[in-house]
Design a protein around this motif. Structure first.
Motif, PDB file in Angstrom:
ATOM      1  N   ARG A  85       9.313  -1.936  -2.294  1.00 44.22           N
ATOM      2  CA  ARG A  85       9.139  -0.588  -1.726  1.00 44.22           C
ATOM      3  C   ARG A  85      10.486   0.115  -1.585  1.00 44.22           C
ATOM      4  N   GLU A  86      11.507  -0.619  -1.154  1.00 38.43           N
ATOM      5  CA  GLU A  86      12.836  -0.037  -0.994  1.00 38.43           C
ATOM      6  C   GLU A  86      13.494   0.264  -2.340  1.00 38.43           C
ATOM      7  N   GLN A  87      13.050  -0.441  -3.392  1.00 31.18           N
ATOM      8  CA  GLN A  87      13.635  -0.260  -4.727  1.00 31.18           C
ATOM      9  C   GLN A  87      12.552   0.192  -5.711  1.00 31.18           C
TER      10      GLN A  87
ATOM     11  N   LEU B  54       0.824  -1.210   0.000  1.00 28.38           N
ATOM     12  CA  LEU B  54       0.000   0.000   0.000  1.00 28.38           C
ATOM     13  C   LEU B  54       0.860   1.263   0.000  1.00 28.38           C
ATOM     14  N   ALA B  55       2.035   1.197   0.642  1.00 27.58           N
ATOM     15  CA  ALA B  55       2.930   2.358   0.645  1.00 27.58           C
ATOM     16  C   ALA B  55       3.395   2.685  -0.764  1.00 27.58           C
ATOM     17  N   ILE B  56       3.573   1.657  -1.594  1.00 26.42           N
ATOM     18  CA  ILE B  56       3.935   1.888  -2.989  1.00 26.42           C
ATOM     19  C   ILE B  56       2.866   2.724  -3.685  1.00 26.42           C
ATOM     20  N   GLU B  57       1.613   2.563  -3.229  1.00 25.89           N
ATOM     21  CA  GLU B  57       0.495   3.323  -3.795  1.00 25.89           C
ATOM     22  C   GLU B  57       0.195   4.585  -2.979  1.00 25.89           C
ATOM     23  N   ASN B  58       1.193   5.035  -2.194  1.00 24.24           N
ATOM     24  CA  ASN B  58       1.138   6.306  -1.456  1.00 24.24           C
ATOM     25  C   ASN B  58       0.288   6.266  -0.189  1.00 24.24           C
ATOM     26  N   ASN B  59       0.003   5.079   0.341  1.00 28.25           N
ATOM     27  CA  ASN B  59      -0.638   4.987   1.657  1.00 28.25           C
ATOM     28  C   ASN B  59       0.424   5.295   2.706  1.00 28.25           C
TER      29      ASN B  59
ATOM     30  N   GLN C 287      -9.264   2.120   5.244  1.00 26.71           N
ATOM     31  CA  GLN C 287     -10.071   1.189   4.459  1.00 26.71           C
ATOM     32  C   GLN C 287      -9.191   0.330   3.551  1.00 26.71           C
ATOM     33  N   GLU C 288      -8.149   0.935   2.985  1.00 22.38           N
ATOM     34  CA  GLU C 288      -7.235   0.181   2.123  1.00 22.38           C
ATOM     35  C   GLU C 288      -6.577  -0.964   2.897  1.00 22.38           C
ATOM     36  N   VAL C 289      -6.173  -0.691   4.129  1.00 21.86           N
ATOM     37  CA  VAL C 289      -5.529  -1.719   4.952  1.00 21.86           C
ATOM     38  C   VAL C 289      -6.515  -2.842   5.267  1.00 21.86           C
ATOM     39  N   ARG C 290      -7.711  -2.483   5.686  1.00 15.54           N
ATOM     40  CA  ARG C 290      -8.712  -3.500   6.021  1.00 15.54           C
ATOM     41  C   ARG C 290      -9.066  -4.341   4.795  1.00 15.54           C
TER      42      ARG C 290
ATOM     43  N   GLY D  29      -1.749  -2.091  -9.444  1.00 18.56           N
ATOM     44  CA  GLY D  29      -0.454  -2.419  -8.861  1.00 18.56           C
ATOM     45  C   GLY D  29      -0.580  -3.407  -7.723  1.00 18.56           C
ATOM     46  N   ARG D  30      -1.462  -3.109  -6.769  1.00 14.58           N
ATOM     47  CA  ARG D  30      -1.615  -4.017  -5.625  1.00 14.58           C
ATOM     48  C   ARG D  30      -2.221  -5.357  -6.053  1.00 14.58           C
ATOM     49  N   MET D  31      -3.065  -5.333  -7.102  1.00  9.36           N
ATOM     50  CA  MET D  31      -3.623  -6.589  -7.607  1.00  9.36           C
ATOM     51  C   MET D  31      -2.536  -7.442  -8.265  1.00  9.36           C
ATOM     52  N   GLY D  32      -1.650  -6.819  -9.036  1.00  5.54           N
ATOM     53  CA  GLY D  32      -0.577  -7.562  -9.673  1.00  5.54           C
ATOM     54  C   GLY D  32       0.333  -8.227  -8.655  1.00  5.54           C
ATOM     55  N   ARG D  33       0.649  -7.508  -7.574  1.00  4.42           N
ATOM     56  CA  ARG D  33       1.509  -8.069  -6.537  1.00  4.42           C
ATOM     57  C   ARG D  33       0.785  -9.160  -5.755  1.00  4.42           C
ATOM     58  N   LEU D  34      -0.506  -8.960  -5.485  1.00  6.55           N
ATOM     59  CA  LEU D  34      -1.299  -9.986  -4.811  1.00  6.55           C
ATOM     60  C   LEU D  34      -1.360 -11.267  -5.641  1.00  6.55           C
TER      61      LEU D  34
END
Length: 329
Positions: free
Chosen positions: A214-216, A53-58, A82-85, A186-191
């Motif tokens: 996230r670090e890279q 989620l941080a990659i998506e600016n959370n 909500q994104e986290v839940r 993005g989060r769907m691809g990683r999931l």
């Protein structure tokens, strides 16, 4: 029925990374059936969700995400909470999904994006581009082609005879290229890559590769762009396999953690690679923490007391040049 085959050049680097990753996974799972303790699995899942989620600016930290999982109140933007839940719901449901089933893909997106966008769980109906800092990085195929492209990709996924590691990376890239949803791609691809990897080896379900991404993050986007330019998934596959290997190496080093070690200590060990030494503020930054007393009480002091990390200057605990490193076995 489509005979689509994603373009890929299987380079010597890809083959070497697949071999190294397979060896690491074997070492992790060889000596006991349940490689990770419940505490470590939980800690890795928290870090996975926070990083993805941080990659998506959370902006929520690992500490805040942990508190949410524990049912505590957290001060933060309603959308980010909500994104986290949603992410926890999606990762919890993941074992029941079939990677090549479109209905499961749509269900997953519905869980991830519930309450965040109007068309959660449905393919987009308009054009979409990938932007970073107002710069267009990729213009996705028109909405009219999305359903067919996804069907072709899932059909290939079901019949591919490539190594599962390679398949997961190629799928991830092709999915991002299609960009089938209005948001959450993005989060769907990683999931979905995590789902694919977990079908190969169950231990991969709890491998926080998202923290490496996230670090890279700049390299992650550069690899996507390089694959777009090359018109094949090869650059992205090489990047993702490298990230997977790094996550595995760090997890193997953290495997000394026992059931008695807290989530916080497990998280601290997982972001402190073997052979490296970091200052306390660097450790806090990697953990996403901002409150130093909490870091000291819940992370640093217990890890020192358990003999899992050590000071580089033990005779001067308060030295401004103090660093912390893993204790070698």
């Amino acid at each position: 029925m489509s005979n689509y085959q994603p373009p890929l050049t299987v380079t010597p680097r890809i083959l070497a990374l697949v071999a190294e990753i397979s060896e690491c996974v074997g070492q992790l799972t060889a000596y006991r059936e349940d490689t990770f303790t419940p505490q470590l699995r939980r800690g890795n899942r928290i870090r996975t969700i926070q990083a993805s989620l941080a990659i998506e600016n959370n902006t929520l930290t690992v500490e805040q995400v942990t508190a949410l999982l524990d049912g505590k109140r957290v001060m933060g933007l309603p959308r980010e909470i909500q994104e986290v839940r949603n992410a926890f719901s999606a990762y919890d449901a993941m074992p029941a999904w079939q990677p090549d089933r479109q209905s499961d893909l749509l269900t997953a997106h519905g869980l991830l994006m519930q309450g965040l966008i109007d068309d959660a769980g449905h393919f987009r109906e308009s054009g979409v581009g990938i932007y970073r800092e107002a710069k267009l990085l990729h213009m996705a195929p028109p909405a009219s082609r999305v359903a067919t492209l996804v069907q072709d990709l899932l059909h290939w996924l079901a019949r591919s005879e490539w190594h599962p590691l390679i398949v997961s990376c190629v799928f991830h890239y092709e999915f991002e290229f299609i960009h089938p949803f209005a948001d959450g791609n993005g989060r769907m691809g990683r999931l979905w890559q995590t789902l694919l990897l977990s079908r190969w080896r169950p231990v991969m379900a709890f491998m926080p590769v998202e923290t490496v991404i996230r670090e890279q993050q700049d390299a992650y986007y550069a690899a996507l762009a390089a694959s777009d330019q090359a018109a094949e998934a090869t650059p992205f596959a090489e990047f993702m396999l490298s990230a997977l290997l790094q996550a595995l190496v760090e997890a193997r080093a953290t495997d000394q953690v026992t059931d008695q070690v807290t989530d916080q200590v497990a998280s601290l060990l997982s972001i402190l690679p073997p052979g490296s030494a970091l200052k306390s503020n660097e450790l806090m930054q990697r953990l996403g923490l901002s409150h130093r007393p909490t870091f000291s009480k819940s992370y640093l002091k217990p890890a020192l007391a358990a003999g899992l990390i050590e000071m580089t200057e033990p005779d001067s605990p308060r030295s401004p040049t103090q660093h912390y490193r893993r204790v070698r076995n």
